[in-house]
Write a protein that holds these residues in place. Structure first.
Motif, PDB file in Angstrom:
ATOM      1  N   PHE A  62       0.823  -1.211   0.000  1.00  0.00           N
ATOM      2  CA  PHE A  62       0.000   0.000   0.000  1.00  0.00           C
ATOM      3  C   PHE A  62       0.857   1.260   0.000  1.00  0.00           C
ATOM      4  O   PHE A  62       0.377   2.345  -0.312  1.00  0.00           O
ATOM      5  N   THR A  63       2.133   1.115   0.354  1.00  0.00           N
ATOM      6  CA  THR A  63       2.968   2.285   0.612  1.00  0.00           C
ATOM      7  C   THR A  63       3.787   2.749  -0.585  1.00  0.00           C
ATOM      8  O   THR A  63       4.510   3.738  -0.487  1.00  0.00           O
ATOM      9  N   GLY A  64       3.706   2.052  -1.696  1.00  0.00           N
ATOM     10  CA  GLY A  64       4.493   2.452  -2.856  1.00  0.00           C
ATOM     11  C   GLY A  64       3.964   1.832  -4.123  1.00  0.00           C
ATOM     12  O   GLY A  64       3.223   0.854  -4.091  1.00  0.00           O
ATOM     13  N   ALA A  65       4.353   2.405  -5.253  1.00  0.00           N
ATOM     14  CA  ALA A  65       3.914   1.900  -6.554  1.00  0.00           C
ATOM     15  C   ALA A  65       4.968   0.962  -7.123  1.00  0.00           C
ATOM     16  O   ALA A  65       6.170   1.200  -6.989  1.00  0.00           O
ATOM     17  N   VAL A  66       4.517  -0.105  -7.770  1.00  0.00           N
ATOM     18  CA  VAL A  66       5.396  -1.048  -8.450  1.00  0.00           C
ATOM     19  C   VAL A  66       5.187  -0.874  -9.949  1.00  0.00           C
ATOM     20  O   VAL A  66       4.049  -0.952 -10.416  1.00  0.00           O
ATOM     21  N   PRO A  67       6.245  -0.650 -10.730  1.00  0.00           N
ATOM     22  CA  PRO A  67       6.075  -0.466 -12.170  1.00  0.00           C
ATOM     23  C   PRO A  67       5.311  -1.632 -12.805  1.00  0.00           C
ATOM     24  O   PRO A  67       5.508  -2.796 -12.434  1.00  0.00           O
ATOM     25  N   LEU A  68       4.451  -1.304 -13.758  1.00  0.00           N
ATOM     26  CA  LEU A  68       3.610  -2.339 -14.364  1.00  0.00           C
ATOM     27  C   LEU A  68       4.428  -3.406 -15.081  1.00  0.00           C
ATOM     28  O   LEU A  68       4.009  -4.563 -15.171  1.00  0.00           O
ATOM     29  N   ALA A  69       5.570  -3.062 -15.604  1.00  0.00           N
ATOM     30  CA  ALA A  69       6.401  -4.075 -16.253  1.00  0.00           C
ATOM     31  C   ALA A  69       6.767  -5.179 -15.264  1.00  0.00           C
ATOM     32  O   ALA A  69       6.753  -6.374 -15.606  1.00  0.00           O
TER      33      ALA A  69
END
Length: 284
Positions: free
Chosen positions: A15-22
């Motif tokens: 919940f605390t960060g975004a993970v690149p879609l790749a």
């Protein structure tokens, strides 16, 4: 309708960060190859739309099902939720399920709305999902699963949904849910999984031990949250792959159709995926 399989896993996106879609695409392909039946994704309000996320991941895979665990009702209007879910079900037949949850009062407030009674709020949301729309939604079926641990929300699921997803409770609770819902509804159990010893498992669920709903539910099942070891042993799958697989089987024997792991893993996103690949052969 979606085929969830016996065992699934939450995509380990925090919940605390975004993970690149790749990286998410790579993870989905690897988890599909590992044999998980369904990949679940989290959602709060803002920052990420779970339905858009799953559209991307469905397109990147071939067979594995995807489900929202749980799509937050404050993130979108009910007509939008049904329209988006039906579109995914139409595009990827049998590979999508919509898990819905009422969330928390602060999430409603963040969107300028009133939380109200959780059960009545969800009942009204479902009614609007089933109401007339213009333009109409795609004519495609998908399972609608309610996130629920309390008796009133479970009863609403039995009445108005295709199934239910309780989280963090022991197999005895799974058996009660199966009895309440009967044989024809989906019982999906979210099970915390910790590839470490009991002390790691305690740390992973420490916040839950102080929650009134959890204390009350465990007391009704004969557990005291003062007995932390006993509660952890009952509610968490921890240890090596065989031990985690054994806890999954306990819930299946108690009446679950599908158990999805909520992994508590260490390292970067793809390191966590590697751990899940290692775990998969020991699961039913």
């Amino acid at each position: 309708m979606s085929t969830l399989g016996t065992t699934g896993v939450f995509l380990p996106v925090p919940f605390t960060g975004a993970v690149p879609l790749a990286r998410q695409r790579e993870a989905a392909v690897r988890l599909e190859r590992a044999g998980y039946g369904t990949i679940w994704t989290n959602e709060t309000v803002g920052g990420k739309d779970a339905l858009v996320q799953l559209a991307v991941l469905l397109a990147a895979t071939e067979r594995v099902a995807f489900a929202t665990g749980i799509a937050n009702i404050w993130a979108r209007e009910p007509e939008i939720a049904h329209g988006g879910a039906a579109l995914l079900a139409d595009a990827f037949p049998g590979r999508f399920a919509l898990g819905l949850g009422v969330g928390y009062a602060q999430q409603a407030e963040a969107t300028g709305r009133e939380y109200g009674s959780p059960v009545e709020t969800m009942r009204n949301y479902l009614s609007r999902m089933d109401g007339p729309m213009m333009p109409p939604a795609a004519d495609a079926q998908y399972p609608r699963i309610l996130g629920a641990n309390g008796p009133k929300m479970l009863a609403l699921a039995a009445e108005r949904a295709d199934g239910v997803l309780p989280a963090g409770l022991p197999p005895e609770f799974t058996a009660e849910v199966r009895k309440l819902l009967g044989p024809d509804k989906l019982v999906v159990v979210a099970l915390t999984a910790v590839p470490g010893d009991r002390e790691h498992a305690k740390a992973a669920v420490s916040m839950r031990l102080g929650m009134p709903w959890f204390t009350k539910a465990m007391a009704r099942l004969g557990y005291s949250t003062d007995d932390v070891d006993g509660v952890v042993d009952a509610t968490v799958a921890y240890g090596g792959p065989e031990s985690i697989g054994a806890k999954v089987r306990e819930h299946l024997a108690a009446g679950a159709d599908h158990v999805t792991l909520m992994p508590v893993l260490e390292g970067e996103f793809l390191d966590a995926v590697t751990q899940l690949e290692h775990l998969a052969p020991a699961l039913p």
